[in-house]
Design a protein around this motif. Structure first.
Motif, PDB file in Angstrom:
ATOM      1  N   SER A 126     152.420  60.987 -36.870  1.00  0.00           N
ATOM      2  CA  SER A 126     151.879  59.924 -37.716  1.00  0.00           C
ATOM      3  C   SER A 126     151.612  58.631 -36.938  1.00  0.00           C
ATOM      4  CB  SER A 126     152.831  59.643 -38.879  1.00  0.00           C
ATOM      5  OG  SER A 126     154.081  59.200 -38.399  1.00  0.00           O
ATOM      6  N   GLU A 127     152.442  58.319 -35.943  1.00  0.00           N
ATOM      7  CA  GLU A 127     152.241  57.105 -35.166  1.00  0.00           C
ATOM      8  C   GLU A 127     151.414  57.353 -33.911  1.00  0.00           C
ATOM      9  OE1 GLU A 127     155.982  55.214 -34.433  1.00  0.00           O
ATOM     10  OE2 GLU A 127     156.476  55.157 -36.562  1.00  0.00           O
ATOM     11  N   GLY A 128     151.205  58.607 -33.523  1.00  0.00           N
ATOM     12  CA  GLY A 128     150.331  58.946 -32.411  1.00  0.00           C
ATOM     13  C   GLY A 128     150.909  58.673 -31.034  1.00  0.00           C
ATOM     14  N   TRP A 129     152.161  59.097 -30.790  1.00  0.00           N
ATOM     15  CA  TRP A 129     152.748  58.933 -29.462  1.00  0.00           C
ATOM     16  C   TRP A 129     153.599  60.139 -29.093  1.00  0.00           C
ATOM     17  CZ3 TRP A 129     157.961  59.299 -29.667  1.00  0.00           C
ATOM     18  CH2 TRP A 129     158.623  58.859 -30.799  1.00  0.00           C
ATOM     19  N   VAL A 130     153.750  60.340 -27.798  1.00  0.00           N
ATOM     20  CA  VAL A 130     154.677  61.332 -27.258  1.00  0.00           C
ATOM     21  C   VAL A 130     155.495  60.645 -26.172  1.00  0.00           C
ATOM     22  CG1 VAL A 130     153.202  63.322 -27.726  1.00  0.00           C
ATOM     23  CG2 VAL A 130     153.060  62.211 -25.521  1.00  0.00           C
ATOM     24  N   LYS A 131     156.686  61.154 -25.928  1.00  0.00           N
ATOM     25  CA  LYS A 131     157.524  60.649 -24.839  1.00  0.00           C
ATOM     26  C   LYS A 131     157.718  61.770 -23.838  1.00  0.00           C
ATOM     27  CE  LYS A 131     159.790  56.950 -27.216  1.00  0.00           C
ATOM     28  NZ  LYS A 131     161.014  56.195 -27.413  1.00  0.00           N
ATOM     29  N   VAL A 132     157.397  61.457 -22.599  1.00  0.00           N
ATOM     30  CA  VAL A 132     157.430  62.427 -21.507  1.00  0.00           C
ATOM     31  C   VAL A 132     158.439  61.936 -20.483  1.00  0.00           C
ATOM     32  CG1 VAL A 132     156.034  63.563 -19.750  1.00  0.00           C
ATOM     33  CG2 VAL A 132     154.998  62.905 -21.907  1.00  0.00           C
ATOM     34  N   GLY A 133     159.250  62.860 -19.960  1.00  0.00           N
ATOM     35  CA  GLY A 133     160.244  62.494 -18.963  1.00  0.00           C
ATOM     36  C   GLY A 133     159.616  62.210 -17.608  1.00  0.00           C
ATOM     37  N   ASP A 134     160.045  61.106 -16.995  1.00  0.00           N
ATOM     38  CA  ASP A 134     159.633  60.766 -15.633  1.00  0.00           C
ATOM     39  C   ASP A 134     160.742  61.255 -14.710  1.00  0.00           C
ATOM     40  OD1 ASP A 134     158.547  59.732 -13.353  1.00  0.00           O
ATOM     41  OD2 ASP A 134     159.100  57.660 -13.779  1.00  0.00           O
ATOM     42  N   HIS A 135     160.499  62.370 -14.030  1.00  0.00           N
ATOM     43  CA  HIS A 135     161.547  63.039 -13.270  1.00  0.00           C
ATOM     44  C   HIS A 135     161.920  62.321 -11.980  1.00  0.00           C
ATOM     45  CE1 HIS A 135     161.383  66.274 -16.109  1.00  0.00           C
ATOM     46  NE2 HIS A 135     160.068  66.282 -15.995  1.00  0.00           N
ATOM     47  N   LYS A 136     161.223  61.248 -11.648  1.00  0.00           N
ATOM     48  CA  LYS A 136     161.546  60.493 -10.442  1.00  0.00           C
ATOM     49  C   LYS A 136     162.582  59.407 -10.703  1.00  0.00           C
ATOM     50  CE  LYS A 136     156.985  61.160  -8.491  1.00  0.00           C
ATOM     51  NZ  LYS A 136     155.749  60.498  -8.077  1.00  0.00           N
ATOM     52  N   ALA A 137     162.681  58.958 -11.952  1.00  0.00           N
ATOM     53  CA  ALA A 137     163.575  57.848 -12.277  1.00  0.00           C
ATOM     54  C   ALA A 137     164.640  58.301 -13.276  1.00  0.00           C
ATOM     55  CB  ALA A 137     162.779  56.688 -12.865  1.00  0.00           C
ATOM     56  N   LEU A 138     165.851  57.826 -13.074  1.00  0.00           N
ATOM     57  CA  LEU A 138     166.962  58.152 -13.966  1.00  0.00           C
ATOM     58  C   LEU A 138     167.514  56.874 -14.584  1.00  0.00           C
ATOM     59  CD1 LEU A 138     168.898  60.636 -11.667  1.00  0.00           C
ATOM     60  CD2 LEU A 138     167.295  61.201 -13.484  1.00  0.00           C
ATOM     61  N   ASP A 139     168.058  57.005 -15.800  1.00  0.00           N
ATOM     62  CA  ASP A 139     168.717  55.858 -16.397  1.00  0.00           C
ATOM     63  C   ASP A 139     170.168  55.812 -15.915  1.00  0.00           C
ATOM     64  OD1 ASP A 139     170.019  57.818 -17.839  1.00  0.00           O
ATOM     65  OD2 ASP A 139     169.326  57.150 -19.794  1.00  0.00           O
ATOM     66  N   ARG A 140     170.946  54.885 -16.434  1.00  0.00           N
ATOM     67  CA  ARG A 140     172.314  54.717 -15.941  1.00  0.00           C
ATOM     68  C   ARG A 140     173.243  55.863 -16.334  1.00  0.00           C
ATOM     69  NH1 ARG A 140     173.535  49.631 -19.791  1.00  0.00           N
ATOM     70  NH2 ARG A 140     173.450  50.755 -21.757  1.00  0.00           N
ATOM     71  N   ARG A 141     172.839  56.692 -17.283  1.00  0.00           N
ATOM     72  CA  ARG A 141     173.631  57.860 -17.674  1.00  0.00           C
ATOM     73  C   ARG A 141     173.202  59.131 -16.953  1.00  0.00           C
ATOM     74  NH1 ARG A 141     172.712  55.302 -22.913  1.00  0.00           N
ATOM     75  NH2 ARG A 141     174.617  54.171 -23.422  1.00  0.00           N
ATOM     76  N   GLY A 142     172.191  59.028 -16.093  1.00  0.00           N
ATOM     77  CA  GLY A 142     171.745  60.177 -15.320  1.00  0.00           C
ATOM     78  C   GLY A 142     170.648  60.998 -15.972  1.00  0.00           C
ATOM     79  N   LYS A 143     170.140  60.568 -17.128  1.00  0.00           N
ATOM     80  CA  LYS A 143     169.034  61.261 -17.791  1.00  0.00           C
ATOM     81  C   LYS A 143     167.709  60.697 -17.284  1.00  0.00           C
ATOM     82  CE  LYS A 143     171.340  60.965 -22.078  1.00  0.00           C
ATOM     83  NZ  LYS A 143     171.162  60.740 -23.502  1.00  0.00           N
ATOM     84  N   THR A 144     166.658  61.504 -17.374  1.00  0.00           N
ATOM     85  CA  THR A 144     165.358  61.021 -16.937  1.00  0.00           C
ATOM     86  C   THR A 144     164.838  59.955 -17.902  1.00  0.00           C
ATOM     87  OG1 THR A 144     164.215  62.764 -18.145  1.00  0.00           O
ATOM     88  CG2 THR A 144     164.734  63.206 -15.864  1.00  0.00           C
ATOM     89  N   LEU A 145     164.149  58.967 -17.358  1.00  0.00           N
ATOM     90  CA  LEU A 145     163.537  57.938 -18.184  1.00  0.00           C
ATOM     91  C   LEU A 145     162.347  58.530 -18.927  1.00  0.00           C
ATOM     92  CD1 LEU A 145     163.544  54.827 -15.849  1.00  0.00           C
ATOM     93  CD2 LEU A 145     164.959  55.230 -17.837  1.00  0.00           C
ATOM     94  N   LEU A 146     162.118  58.071 -20.138  1.00  0.00           N
ATOM     95  CA  LEU A 146     161.019  58.571 -20.950  1.00  0.00           C
ATOM     96  C   LEU A 146     159.875  57.566 -20.948  1.00  0.00           C
ATOM     97  CD1 LEU A 146     162.968  59.982 -24.009  1.00  0.00           C
ATOM     98  CD2 LEU A 146     162.110  61.213 -22.024  1.00  0.00           C
TER      99      LEU A 146
END
Length: 69
Positions: free
Chosen positions: A37-57
């Motif tokens: 409905s809002e017209g967006w997707v979130k894709v993981g950027d496998h080069k960057a990690l957040d402080r918890r070790g997950k990929t940034l979206l």
């Protein structure tokens, strides 16, 4: 909806069948979250990690279509 089981937006019943996501006519294989409905997707950027070790979206906007494979 989210494909990550730890996300509060994850709905297990939706992912019982394999779902495909298209953004602007191109099929995406690494989509983590999406909103039609809002017209967006979130894709993981496998080069960057957040402080918890997950990929940034990264958020991409356009026409989102969901379909069963």
């Amino acid at each position: 909806f989210s494909g990550n089981p730890r996300s509060p937006f994850h709905v297990e019943e939706i992912f019982e069948c394999e779902i495909g996501i298209r953004l602007n006519g191109k099929e995406g294989f690494d989509v983590e979250e999406y909103c039609i409905s809002e017209g967006w997707v979130k894709v993981g950027d496998h080069k960057a990690l957040d402080r918890r070790g997950k990929t940034l979206l990264l958020t991409k906007k356009g026409t989102v279509e969901a379909f069963y494979r």
